[in-house]
Structures are given as structure tokens and as C-alpha cells.
Design a protein around this motif. Structure first.
Motif, PDB file in Angstrom:
ATOM      1  N   PHE A  14       3.756 -13.508  -6.689  1.00  0.00           N
ATOM      2  CA  PHE A  14       3.099 -14.625  -5.954  1.00  0.00           C
ATOM      3  C   PHE A  14       2.174 -15.294  -6.327  1.00  0.00           C
ATOM      4  N   ALA A  15       1.460 -14.619  -7.648  1.00  0.00           N
ATOM      5  CA  ALA A  15       0.136 -15.344  -8.159  1.00  0.00           C
ATOM      6  C   ALA A  15       0.401 -16.603  -8.471  1.00  0.00           C
ATOM      7  N   ASN A  16       1.550 -17.270  -9.078  1.00  0.00           N
ATOM      8  CA  ASN A  16       1.789 -18.589  -9.603  1.00  0.00           C
ATOM      9  C   ASN A  16       2.594 -19.231  -8.519  1.00  0.00           C
ATOM     10  N   THR A  17       2.458 -18.884  -7.252  1.00  0.00           N
ATOM     11  CA  THR A  17       3.338 -19.623  -6.170  1.00  0.00           C
ATOM     12  C   THR A  17       2.297 -20.486  -5.289  1.00  0.00           C
ATOM     13  N   LYS A  18       2.810 -21.922  -5.334  1.00  0.00           N
ATOM     14  CA  LYS A  18       2.194 -22.859  -4.619  1.00  0.00           C
ATOM     15  C   LYS A  18       2.672 -22.796  -3.089  1.00  0.00           C
ATOM     16  N   TRP A  19       1.883 -23.086  -2.015  1.00  0.00           N
ATOM     17  CA  TRP A  19       2.264 -23.057  -0.696  1.00  0.00           C
ATOM     18  C   TRP A  19       1.781 -24.410   0.035  1.00  0.00           C
ATOM     19  N   SER A  20       2.860 -24.858   0.811  1.00  0.00           N
ATOM     20  CA  SER A  20       2.569 -26.045   1.476  1.00  0.00           C
ATOM     21  C   SER A  20       2.650 -25.619   2.893  1.00  0.00           C
ATOM     22  N   PHE A  21       2.056 -26.182   3.794  1.00  0.00           N
ATOM     23  CA  PHE A  21       1.784 -26.176   5.254  1.00  0.00           C
ATOM     24  C   PHE A  21       1.724 -27.347   5.820  1.00  0.00           C
ATOM     25  N   PRO A  22       2.653 -28.433   5.866  1.00  0.00           N
ATOM     26  CA  PRO A  22       2.460 -29.658   6.501  1.00  0.00           C
ATOM     27  C   PRO A  22       2.520 -29.541   7.775  1.00  0.00           C
ATOM     28  N   SER A  23       2.189 -30.851   8.420  1.00  0.00           N
ATOM     29  CA  SER A  23       2.144 -30.831   9.907  1.00  0.00           C
ATOM     30  C   SER A  23       2.867 -31.956  10.486  1.00  0.00           C
ATOM     31  N   ALA A  24       3.820 -31.708  11.284  1.00  0.00           N
ATOM     32  CA  ALA A  24       4.600 -32.704  11.838  1.00  0.00           C
ATOM     33  C   ALA A  24       3.912 -33.872  12.290  1.00  0.00           C
ATOM     34  N   PRO A  25       4.605 -35.091  12.421  1.00  0.00           N
ATOM     35  CA  PRO A  25       3.952 -36.399  12.947  1.00  0.00           C
ATOM     36  C   PRO A  25       3.982 -36.146  14.624  1.00  0.00           C
TER      37      PRO A  25
END
Length: 251
Positions: A68-79
Motif C-alpha cells: 500500500f506504499a503507492n496507494t492514494k487514499w480519498s476521504f471526501p465529505s458528503a454535502p
């Protein structure tokens, strides 16, 4: 339809503490050990009703494997939107929910769900355009985010690495299956649900695998007997192994 008395969903964000383990290579080995480099990967996490993306970021600390060293994470927030089950109160919400607890027969706002799906697809398209192989894209979500994960996976036109649903439900009726492409059917689903869940009833989770079977989608279902409406360490460790086994190398 008589609505169940609404209650706010309590979202439990697990505070994670992980000690990284380092594997020491055998210095007596005459030849260096060459590991196949992992390509860029992407994990998109969709939170539950009333929660936020940043509050869920500690989840990624569970993923300690070197792959997972080259993993991009995204944690968006709902409107922020009014939510029917909470008397129209405005809160972070991907789509409207009509009643709590959610059952296998709860009414769905499919139009609102489809609008949310379009937003998720924009996030996926952006990452693929940046160079990530679709087979290394994973969408995961808890509760309302889990329901949105399922909808987004089924309606995405390409095969992705996988989708993971935690304490979620099927947010539309079987007529949507006509829109699932052959490539989308190849995306595997991991579904985890607590049997003690009183917010999204276990029966709502159990309805998932038969629904997916009609679509020809592979689903691995895991039940957790003592788990309520929350995530636990076992689920996240299992998710790490599940994604790890599906990641593709750079070659």
C-alpha cells in the motif's frame, strides 16, 4: 407508509493504533531479493450519515503492508442536505433516507441515490485519468456510504478492483439491474454486516447477496454476531487482506 420513529444514526469511528512491523531481510542471502513494484492504487472511502471524511482518515493506518506504499487514499465529505428520517434536519448526507432503522423493505429515494452516484463516478474518472489502472481502484463505504458504494460499483461502466460494503443496504429496486454492464459485473464485492445492528438491520444486509446474484456479481458476505452499527478491527484487517490479494503490480 408508516415510518419508524426516526433516530439519528450514531457513527462510531474507530480510533486506530497500529504498530508497524518491519521484516528484516536475511543478510546471508547471496542474491538480493527483488520485489515486483506495485502500481499506483486508489482507495475511496465513503462515510456514513452525519459523519465526515476527515473523521474516517484513521482507517488507513490499518493498511500497514508494503503493497500500500503507492496507494492514494480519498476521504471526501458528503454535502449538507435535509434528511427525512431525522425530521428534515440538515446534515452531511449523500442522499435522503426515509426511515431508521433501515430494513430490507425500506422505501428508497432512487433519484437522489443516482445523483450521488454521478458524483462518485467523477472522483473515479479523475483518478483513472491520472493514470491509475481501474483494476487498482477500490470503493469502500460504511452505512449510507456502503449503500452508495454498492450503487456506484454496479453503475460504473468499467471493471474496478472491488467494492467493500460495511453495514450497508441495497438503495434501489431490481429494475436497476438492467443498467449494470458486463464489465461492471466483473467487479467483486465484499459485504460485512453486524448481526446486532439496530440502525441498518441485519436483514437489510442479508438482502444484498441475493440481489447481486441476480446481477451476476460476485459477493463475499461476512456476518459478525456481536457487532452493532459500527466498524471493528477484524473487519478492517479483513479488508486489508481482501484488497491486497487483488492489487496488480506495475507490470
Amino acid at each position: 407508509m408508516k415510518r419508524t420513529l426516526a433516530k439519528s444514526i450514531a457513527i462510531f469511528v474507530v480510533t486506530l493504533g497500529v504498530t508497524l512491523s518491519f521484516v528484516l531481510l536475511n543478510h546471508q542471502s547471496p542474491l538480493p531479493i527483488r520485489l515486483e513494484p506495485m502500481a499506483r492504487s486508489f482507495v475511496l472511502w465513503l462515510h456514513g450519515l452525519g459523519d465526515s471524511g476527515p473523521a474516517n482518515e484513521p482507517i488507513k493506518t490499518f493498511f500497514t503492508s508494503a503493497v500500500f506504499a503507492n496507494t492514494k487514499w480519498s476521504f471526501p465529505s458528503a454535502p449538507n442536505n435535509p434528511v427525512t428520517c431525522n425530521y428534515g434536519s440538515v446534515m452531511p448526507s449523500w442522499f435522503d433516507i426515509h426511515e431508521i432503522p433501515v430494513t430490507a423493505d425500506s422505501p428508497q429515494d432512487e433519484g437522489d441515490v443516482l445523483k450521488a452516484v454521478q458524483k462518485v463516478h467523477v472522483m473515479i474518472d479523475k483518478e483513472i485519468a491520472a493514470g491509475t489502472n481501474p483494476n487498482n481502484v477500490f470503493i469502500c463505504g460504511f452505512s449510507q456510504g456502503g449503500a452508495l458504494t454498492l450503487a456506484s460499483i454496479l453503475l460504473y461502466p468499467k471493471t474496478l478492483g472491488g467494492g467493500a460494503v460495511f453495514s450497508g443496504w441495497v438503495p434501489f429496486n431490481s429494475s436497476i439491474l438492467q443498467r449494470v454492464t458486463e464489465d461492471a459485473k466483473k467487479t467483486p464485492i465484499l459485504w460485512s454486516h453486524g448481526m446486532a445492528d439496530r440502525t441498518v438491520l441485519f436483514e437489510a444486509g442479508q438482502a444484498g447477496p441475493p440481489f447481486l446474484e441476480k446481477a451476476g456479481v460476485s459477493c463475499e458476505f461476512k456476518a459478525y454476531p456481536a457487532l452493532g452499527h459500527s466498524l471493528n478491527n477484524e473487519e478492517l484487517h479483513n479488508l486489508e487482506s481482501w484488497i491486497k490479494s487483488r492489487l496488480h503490480s506495475s507490470s
